[in-house]
Motif scaffolding. Sequence first.
Motif, mmCIF file in Angstrom:
data_model
loop_
_atom_site.group_PDB
_atom_site.id
_atom_site.type_symbol
_atom_site.label_atom_id
_atom_site.label_comp_id
_atom_site.label_asym_id
_atom_site.label_seq_id
_atom_site.Cartn_x
_atom_site.Cartn_y
_atom_site.Cartn_z
ATOM 1 N N ASP A 166 0.864 -1.186 0.000
ATOM 2 C CA ASP A 166 0.000 0.000 0.000
ATOM 3 C C ASP A 166 0.893 1.226 0.000
ATOM 4 O O ASP A 166 1.656 1.448 0.950
ATOM 5 C CB ASP A 166 -0.894 -0.004 1.242
ATOM 6 C CG ASP A 166 -1.956 1.091 1.206
ATOM 7 O OD1 ASP A 166 -1.822 1.999 0.370
ATOM 8 O OD2 ASP A 166 -2.886 1.046 2.017
ATOM 9 N N ILE A 167 0.838 2.027 -1.081
ATOM 10 C CA ILE A 167 1.696 3.207 -1.166
ATOM 11 C C ILE A 167 0.863 4.449 -1.440
ATOM 12 O O ILE A 167 -0.167 4.394 -2.104
ATOM 13 C CB ILE A 167 2.792 3.050 -2.245
ATOM 14 C CG1 ILE A 167 2.185 2.917 -3.639
ATOM 15 C CG2 ILE A 167 3.676 1.857 -1.942
ATOM 16 C CD1 ILE A 167 3.217 2.873 -4.743
ATOM 17 N N LYS A 168 1.342 5.573 -0.899
ATOM 18 C CA LYS A 168 0.703 6.871 -1.099
ATOM 19 C C LYS A 168 1.757 7.854 -1.582
ATOM 20 O O LYS A 168 2.815 7.996 -0.957
ATOM 21 C CB LYS A 168 0.055 7.358 0.201
ATOM 22 C CG LYS A 168 -1.117 6.497 0.667
ATOM 23 C CD LYS A 168 -1.706 7.035 1.964
ATOM 24 C CE LYS A 168 -2.966 6.265 2.367
ATOM 25 N NZ LYS A 168 -2.696 4.830 2.604
ATOM 26 N N VAL A 169 1.452 8.527 -2.688
ATOM 27 C CA VAL A 169 2.372 9.499 -3.271
ATOM 28 C C VAL A 169 1.775 10.894 -3.128
ATOM 29 O O VAL A 169 0.625 11.125 -3.495
ATOM 30 C CB VAL A 169 2.652 9.182 -4.756
ATOM 31 C CG1 VAL A 169 3.566 10.237 -5.376
ATOM 32 C CG2 VAL A 169 3.274 7.799 -4.893
ATOM 33 N N GLU A 170 2.552 11.807 -2.579
ATOM 34 C CA GLU A 170 2.155 13.203 -2.408
ATOM 35 C C GLU A 170 3.135 14.084 -3.168
ATOM 36 O O GLU A 170 4.123 13.603 -3.736
ATOM 37 C CB GLU A 170 2.141 13.575 -0.919
ATOM 38 C CG GLU A 170 1.129 12.821 -0.083
ATOM 39 C CD GLU A 170 -0.246 13.466 -0.121
ATOM 40 O OE1 GLU A 170 -0.378 14.517 -0.800
ATOM 41 O OE2 GLU A 170 -1.167 12.931 0.511
ATOM 42 N N GLN A 171 2.865 15.378 -3.169
ATOM 43 C CA GLN A 171 3.796 16.319 -3.799
ATOM 44 C C GLN A 171 3.946 17.562 -2.930
ATOM 45 O O GLN A 171 3.015 18.002 -2.260
ATOM 46 C CB GLN A 171 3.337 16.683 -5.211
ATOM 47 C CG GLN A 171 2.005 17.393 -5.312
ATOM 48 C CD GLN A 171 2.118 18.915 -5.385
ATOM 49 O OE1 GLN A 171 3.213 19.471 -5.465
ATOM 50 N NE2 GLN A 171 0.978 19.586 -5.326
ATOM 51 N N ARG A 172 5.156 18.086 -2.940
ATOM 52 C CA ARG A 172 5.466 19.301 -2.199
ATOM 53 C C ARG A 172 6.222 20.238 -3.132
ATOM 54 O O ARG A 172 7.275 19.893 -3.651
ATOM 55 C CB ARG A 172 6.318 18.988 -0.967
ATOM 56 C CG ARG A 172 6.619 20.209 -0.102
ATOM 57 C CD ARG A 172 7.584 19.897 1.017
ATOM 58 N NE ARG A 172 7.061 18.862 1.916
ATOM 59 C CZ ARG A 172 7.610 17.669 2.067
ATOM 60 N NH1 ARG A 172 8.702 17.349 1.372
ATOM 61 N NH2 ARG A 172 7.090 16.788 2.900
ATOM 62 N N GLU A 173 5.631 21.407 -3.398
ATOM 63 C CA GLU A 173 6.222 22.389 -4.303
ATOM 64 C C GLU A 173 6.516 21.769 -5.670
ATOM 65 O O GLU A 173 7.561 22.016 -6.280
ATOM 66 C CB GLU A 173 7.482 22.997 -3.693
ATOM 67 C CG GLU A 173 7.202 23.772 -2.408
ATOM 68 C CD GLU A 173 8.456 24.377 -1.800
ATOM 69 O OE1 GLU A 173 9.565 24.088 -2.321
ATOM 70 O OE2 GLU A 173 8.334 25.131 -0.822
ATOM 71 N N GLY A 174 5.597 20.933 -6.116
ATOM 72 C CA GLY A 174 5.715 20.334 -7.433
ATOM 73 C C GLY A 174 6.555 19.078 -7.512
ATOM 74 O O GLY A 174 6.641 18.459 -8.577
ATOM 75 N N VAL A 175 7.154 18.682 -6.410
ATOM 76 C CA VAL A 175 8.010 17.488 -6.395
ATOM 77 C C VAL A 175 7.238 16.327 -5.773
ATOM 78 O O VAL A 175 6.796 16.404 -4.628
ATOM 79 C CB VAL A 175 9.304 17.738 -5.602
ATOM 80 C CG1 VAL A 175 10.163 16.472 -5.578
ATOM 81 C CG2 VAL A 175 10.080 18.901 -6.204
ATOM 82 N N SER A 176 7.064 15.243 -6.534
ATOM 83 C CA SER A 176 6.343 14.071 -6.038
ATOM 84 C C SER A 176 7.266 13.198 -5.197
ATOM 85 O O SER A 176 8.450 13.037 -5.513
ATOM 86 C CB SER A 176 5.795 13.248 -7.207
ATOM 87 O OG SER A 176 4.905 14.019 -8.001
ATOM 88 N N TYR A 177 6.712 12.602 -4.151
ATOM 89 C CA TYR A 177 7.524 11.760 -3.275
ATOM 90 C C TYR A 177 6.643 10.710 -2.603
ATOM 91 O O TYR A 177 5.420 10.851 -2.515
ATOM 92 C CB TYR A 177 8.228 12.606 -2.205
ATOM 93 C CG TYR A 177 7.299 13.264 -1.212
ATOM 94 C CD1 TYR A 177 7.045 12.685 0.035
ATOM 95 C CD2 TYR A 177 6.645 14.461 -1.521
ATOM 96 C CE1 TYR A 177 6.175 13.278 0.941
ATOM 97 C CE2 TYR A 177 5.782 15.066 -0.623
ATOM 98 C CZ TYR A 177 5.562 14.471 0.606
ATOM 99 O OH TYR A 177 4.700 15.061 1.509
ATOM 100 N N LEU A 178 7.278 9.657 -2.126
ATOM 101 C CA LEU A 178 6.575 8.597 -1.415
ATOM 102 C C LEU A 178 6.315 9.055 0.011
ATOM 103 O O LEU A 178 7.235 9.152 0.821
ATOM 104 C CB LEU A 178 7.423 7.318 -1.414
ATOM 105 C CG LEU A 178 6.846 6.123 -0.651
ATOM 106 C CD1 LEU A 178 5.527 5.659 -1.245
ATOM 107 C CD2 LEU A 178 7.856 4.971 -0.629
#
Length: 266
Positions: free
Chosen positions: A6-18
């Motif tokens: 189960d993985i969730k990907v978010e983004q901060r200031e346009g940069v996607s990360y796990l």
Amino acid sequence: MISSLDIKVEQREGVSYLKDAYVTQPFRIVPVGQYKRDKAAYLMIMSSSPGLLDNDDHRISINLAEGTKLQLQTQAYQRLFHMKNKSSQTTLINMERESVFAYVPHPVVPQSSSTFISHNKVEMKEDCHFLLSDIITCGRKLSGEEFEYNHFQNLTELFVNGKLEVKDNVLLQPDLMPIQGIGILEGFTHQGTLIYYNTAKVSVLEYIEYFYKQYGEKENIQFGISQLEGDGFMIRILGQGAEKLYTIFQQIQEKLWGELFLEQHL
């Protein structure tokens, strides 16, 4: 054995990360895009198991937050071992607005008496891009083991805001159908399927023409590409070797990733 990823990907200031990952044996998830500059997340699914065993049940969940980009990869070929019953895999992919997902896994190698049932369910919102492929081999061809598996099924359903837009069901049962006959594999030993779809209202006609010119007359394969209802296409390839089909799908992913998936999100 039930195994979960189960993985969730978010983004901060346009940069996607796990942002979050929950795994049980034999799964691992590893970031592999440290040197990429396109601000997308690159993750590899790894496994401590040599393949799927009898009664294995893999449950995968992937959640992409708004504006995220994920390219998922695999470690090696997926092997299906001898089974008395079956193995299964369920993959749920949820894509929020303006997200991008691409996944070209390694080919599947079913050994004798194996049964595998896979179900991919995709939920898309607006302004998304989605790509998924699958390659099924005849088995351990170099060991003289061809089409000795019992059952292979891969069902993919793609929904846009809850409405079913694409449904594809690959079902191969060598003992119950003329597996190399007309309308099935037609003398070939490997089959590949690739689905691309977007909800960003981007026309795919030029890409359909481009990919057909690139691969439609390529030797030792049969290549077909069809436009889907909406903005998408489906590719089927028949061939005699897994690596050739896998390389073609990687090339298609690379072109779409660079020209379509990222240009609206840089």
